[in-house]
Motif scaffolding. Structure first.
Motif, PDB file in Angstrom:
ATOM      1  N   GLY A  53       0.927  -1.182   0.513  1.00 49.67           N
ATOM      2  CA  GLY A  53      -0.047  -0.026   0.183  1.00 49.67           C
ATOM      3  C   GLY A  53       0.992   1.022  -0.051  1.00 49.67           C
ATOM      4  N   PHE A  54       2.045   1.369   0.853  1.00 47.59           N
ATOM      5  CA  PHE A  54       2.802   2.324   0.767  1.00 47.59           C
ATOM      6  C   PHE A  54       3.609   3.312  -0.697  1.00 47.59           C
ATOM      7  N   SER A  55       3.768   1.332  -1.410  1.00 47.29           N
ATOM      8  CA  SER A  55       4.350   1.815  -2.742  1.00 47.29           C
ATOM      9  C   SER A  55       3.166   2.215  -3.645  1.00 47.29           C
ATOM     10  N   LEU A  56       2.441   1.717  -3.446  1.00 46.08           N
ATOM     11  CA  LEU A  56       0.846   2.500  -4.885  1.00 46.08           C
ATOM     12  C   LEU A  56       1.057   3.749  -4.229  1.00 46.08           C
ATOM     13  N   LEU A  57       0.673   4.052  -2.449  1.00 43.82           N
ATOM     14  CA  LEU A  57       0.189   5.108  -2.840  1.00 43.82           C
ATOM     15  C   LEU A  57       1.203   6.596  -3.488  1.00 43.82           C
TER      16      LEU A  57
END
Length: 429
Positions: A53-57
């Motif tokens: 999620g961190f990477s996608l954000l």
């Protein structure tokens, strides 16, 4: 330019670099600490979901900045905070808000479908739901950071780029770890990150618009000049982003979350080397824009070569450490992460090329050659996707690391050649 003036200019640049180095070094280590804090205190599968999620954000926040980062930096660097530049900036903020907020709502409503059908990880749905509210906040406060960068306020810029959100997140995570460790999971950690983003968003708005003679005034929504400039940079930004993050995101749908956690940790560690490049860009990019507007090509060449040589000297020992002791470094993230040593070594090579070629992206973007940089990224981005799909299928997360290193290396070498073609010099020589 006299020798005295040149020496004074270099001294001023060194002072600014020292402040930038301190700020960015702090940000880099805090970001490193954030990842280590998560991986060491959560099961690998839970940590993997959060890091996905961190990477996608990270990717989405760049997409929804609409290519306005360098446009804002260029306008405000060249014009200061006069009415013309302010209106361009305010209109950019308005565009980001009107596009990112509806997209966030749609994403939250369909988060379970995205998690199941795109990432093949149903457990990722609630994590994505709670992280998405951070999207508009991140896009806006990062653009405000660019505005502060145009004023050469490097510490404030760093706070609103990544130092602030990482610090607030670590404080929230640390509090929960001490008070309710049993409550730590990917969902609660996603909620903490979303809350941190909102805090930094409010702080950035107050800091920028609290300045004297700064106001939010927009006379119209349409702006053909801004559309043309941002469109070129948006395409380049998205493809450059694909080059860096395609490996992790594609791996997110093809490998187990435990392996994804190791890949994400290795990539973020390798990216530490680029903090030197980021430091230089914070100080040099506004100067490139101003020099270009003044027609000072020789000044651009001197600054580019001087900064690139310095970066190579600084980054080489770090890269050697990552190449010869990668398992020791990755062991910091917890048990089992030493297996990701090979991933760190591979991606460190790509990051060395990134730093050693100099500020090639900013050189092209700040000198009006956005289309040329976009052409470079339109080759490197798809190349990275193709390599990632093939290599991950063949070699798993190792293939993702190789694809990332290839994409980053090719992009920067091509951009360096484009600088030679358009500006007439090699940044590295």
């Amino acid at each position: 330019m006299s020798k005295h003036t040149l020496a004074t200019s270099k001294a001023a640049t060194l002072i600014k670099l020292a402040f930038a180095a301190g700020a960015k070094l702090s940000a880099a280590f805090i970001a490193f600490g954030l990842t280590a804090l998560v991986t060491r205190n959560m099961p690998n599968d839970e940590a993997g979901l959060f890091l996905l999620g961190f990477s996608l954000l990270t990717v989405l926040s760049v997409i929804f900045r609409l290519g306005l980062d360098n446009v804002v930096l260029r306008f405000l660097s060249a014009h200061g905070t006069d009415a013309f530049a302010q209106e361009k900036f305010n209109r950019g903020l308005l565009w980001i808000a009107t596009l990112s907020v509806p997209a966030t709502i749609v994403g939250m409503l369909t988060s379970d479908l995205i998690a199941t059908h795109i990432f093949n990880k149903p457990a990722f749905g609630p994590v994505l739901f709670w992280m998405l509210p951070a999207l508009p906040a991140m896009a806006i406060f990062f653009l405000i950071a660019q505005a502060f960068q145009s004023q050469h306020r490097v510490v404030v810029t760093t706070i609103f780029q990544n130092l602030g959100i990482s610090t607030v997140f670590i404080l929230g995570f640390g509090y929960l770890l001490c008070e309710q460790p049993q409550a730590l999971n990917s969902i609660t950690v996603a909620q903490i990150y979303g809350g941190a983003a909102l805090i930094i968003f409010v702080s950035s708005v107050i800091a920028w618009f609290g300045q004297h003679d700064i106001s939010f005034r927009v006379l119209g929504y349409k702006d053909h000049e801004l559309i043309v400039a941002s469109a070129n940079l948006w395409g380049a930004s998205v493809m450059a982003l694909v080059t860096v993050w395609a490996g992790v995101l594609i791996a997110g749908s093809m490998v187990p979350v435990e392996e994804l956690a190791r890949l994400s940790a290795a990539q973020r560690t390798a990216n530490l080397t680029s903090f030197i490049l980021i430091i230089v860009n914070m100080v040099a990019a506004p100067r490139y824009a101003r020099m270009w507007s003044e027609g000072d090509i020789q000044g651009i060449e001197r600054l580019a070569k001087w900064s690139t040589r310095g970066m190579i000297c600084m980054v080489t020992p770090v890269i050697l450490f990552m190449l010869f002791l990668p398992e020791k470094i990755m062991a910091v993230f917890g048990k089992g992460f030493e297996q990701a040593g090979i991933l760190l070594a591979i991606m460190a090579i790509g990051q060395f090329i990134n730093v050693a070629t100099g500020s090639v992206g900013y050189l092209l973007n700040m000198s009006g050659h956005e289309r040329d940089f976009r052409r470079v990224t339109q080759f490197s981005g798809p190349l990275t996707i193709i390599c990632a799909l093939i290599f991950i299928y063949l070699w798993g997360v190792t293939g993702a690391a190789i694809a990332t290193a290839v994409g980053v290396g090719v992009q920067n070498l091509m951009a360096m050649a484009m600088v030679k073609r358009k500006l007439g010099f090699w940044p590295i020589c």
